[in-house]
Design a protein around this motif. Structure first.
Motif, PDB file in Angstrom:
ATOM      1  N   ARG A  17       0.827  -1.208   0.000  1.00 25.74           N
ATOM      2  CA  ARG A  17       0.000   0.000   0.000  1.00 25.74           C
ATOM      3  C   ARG A  17       0.861   1.257   0.000  1.00 25.74           C
ATOM      4  O   ARG A  17       0.543   2.235  -0.688  1.00 25.74           O
ATOM      5  CB  ARG A  17      -0.937   0.001   1.196  1.00 25.74           C
ATOM      6  CG  ARG A  17      -2.012  -1.053   1.085  1.00 25.74           C
ATOM      7  CD  ARG A  17      -2.920  -1.055   2.280  1.00 25.74           C
ATOM      8  NE  ARG A  17      -3.878  -2.148   2.192  1.00 25.74           N
ATOM      9  CZ  ARG A  17      -4.852  -2.333   3.040  1.00 25.74           C
ATOM     10  NH1 ARG A  17      -5.025  -1.504   4.056  1.00 25.74           N
ATOM     11  NH2 ARG A  17      -5.684  -3.331   2.899  1.00 25.74           N
ATOM     12  N   ARG A  19       3.939   1.528  -1.225  1.00 25.21           N
ATOM     13  CA  ARG A  19       4.550   1.642  -2.566  1.00 25.21           C
ATOM     14  C   ARG A  19       3.525   2.149  -3.582  1.00 25.21           C
ATOM     15  O   ARG A  19       3.834   2.986  -4.420  1.00 25.21           O
ATOM     16  CB  ARG A  19       5.120   0.301  -3.012  1.00 25.21           C
ATOM     17  CG  ARG A  19       6.229  -0.222  -2.161  1.00 25.21           C
ATOM     18  CD  ARG A  19       7.516   0.595  -2.290  1.00 25.21           C
ATOM     19  NE  ARG A  19       8.523   0.048  -1.409  1.00 25.21           N
ATOM     20  CZ  ARG A  19       8.851   0.574  -0.229  1.00 25.21           C
ATOM     21  NH1 ARG A  19       8.279   1.669   0.198  1.00 25.21           N
ATOM     22  NH2 ARG A  19       9.779   0.023   0.518  1.00 25.21           N
ATOM     23  N   ALA A  20       2.296   1.649  -3.502  1.00 24.24           N
ATOM     24  CA  ALA A  20       1.240   2.082  -4.424  1.00 24.24           C
ATOM     25  C   ALA A  20       0.924   3.571  -4.246  1.00 24.24           C
ATOM     26  O   ALA A  20       0.531   4.241  -5.194  1.00 24.24           O
ATOM     27  CB  ALA A  20      -0.023   1.241  -4.211  1.00 24.24           C
ATOM     28  N   ALA A  21       1.131   4.076  -3.032  1.00 23.13           N
ATOM     29  CA  ALA A  21       0.883   5.494  -2.751  1.00 23.13           C
ATOM     30  C   ALA A  21       2.093   6.358  -3.108  1.00 23.13           C
ATOM     31  O   ALA A  21       2.075   7.565  -2.893  1.00 23.13           O
ATOM     32  CB  ALA A  21       0.522   5.682  -1.281  1.00 23.13           C
ATOM     33  N   GLY A  22       3.145   5.735  -3.642  1.00 19.17           N
ATOM     34  CA  GLY A  22       4.296   6.500  -4.106  1.00 19.17           C
ATOM     35  C   GLY A  22       5.452   6.623  -3.124  1.00 19.17           C
ATOM     36  O   GLY A  22       6.379   7.382  -3.359  1.00 19.17           O
ATOM     37  N   HIS A  23       5.418   5.871  -2.028  1.00 22.37           N
ATOM     38  CA  HIS A  23       6.510   5.924  -1.056  1.00 22.37           C
ATOM     39  C   HIS A  23       7.587   4.921  -1.446  1.00 22.37           C
ATOM     40  O   HIS A  23       7.351   3.725  -1.477  1.00 22.37           O
ATOM     41  CB  HIS A  23       6.000   5.599   0.356  1.00 22.37           C
ATOM     42  CG  HIS A  23       5.001   6.588   0.851  1.00 22.37           C
ATOM     43  ND1 HIS A  23       5.359   7.790   1.383  1.00 22.37           N
ATOM     44  CD2 HIS A  23       3.642   6.568   0.850  1.00 22.37           C
ATOM     45  CE1 HIS A  23       4.271   8.468   1.709  1.00 22.37           C
ATOM     46  NE2 HIS A  23       3.218   7.741   1.398  1.00 22.37           N
ATOM     47  N   GLY A  24       8.753   5.434  -1.752  1.00 26.42           N
ATOM     48  CA  GLY A  24       9.876   4.571  -2.101  1.00 26.42           C
ATOM     49  C   GLY A  24      10.710   4.250  -0.872  1.00 26.42           C
ATOM     50  O   GLY A  24      10.365   4.626   0.249  1.00 26.42           O
ATOM     51  N   ARG A  44       6.082  11.154   6.888  1.00 28.25           N
ATOM     52  CA  ARG A  44       5.151  11.442   5.791  1.00 28.25           C
ATOM     53  C   ARG A  44       3.963  10.491   5.744  1.00 28.25           C
ATOM     54  O   ARG A  44       3.141  10.550   4.827  1.00 28.25           O
ATOM     55  CB  ARG A  44       5.894  11.395   4.461  1.00 28.25           C
ATOM     56  CG  ARG A  44       7.031  12.411   4.407  1.00 28.25           C
ATOM     57  CD  ARG A  44       7.660  12.499   3.063  1.00 28.25           C
ATOM     58  NE  ARG A  44       6.639  12.961   2.118  1.00 28.25           N
ATOM     59  CZ  ARG A  44       6.691  12.726   0.809  1.00 28.25           C
ATOM     60  NH1 ARG A  44       7.686  12.053   0.298  1.00 28.25           N
ATOM     61  NH2 ARG A  44       5.743  13.169   0.019  1.00 28.25           N
TER      62      ARG A  44
END
Length: 66
Positions: A17, A19-24, A44
């Motif tokens: 979830r 990663r899908a939200a853009g957290h690397g 964040r």
């Protein structure tokens, strides 16, 4: 968590979830003294978007130690 498999399942669901939200990856293995990675910037993210992982009836309880 009742078992290590349960903990791993919740961990992997939350990471997907994030990663899908853009957290690397926040820190690479080269950036940490022990060679591990830090999966995301905790400043964040709140626990609210994670919700209850699929297949689990309630959110995981925090580990309070033995």
């Amino acid at each position: 968590m009742p078992t290590g498999d349960d903990a791993l399942s919740v961990d992997q669901t939350i990471l997907r979830r994030l990663r899908a939200a853009g957290h690397g990856i926040f820190f690479t293995a080269d950036q940490t003294p022990n060679g591990w990675t830090e999966t995301f910037d905790a400043t964040r993210v709140t626990s609210a978007p994670c919700g209850t992982p699929s297949g689990h009836t309630k959110p995981p309880r925090p580990y309070l130690g033995p």
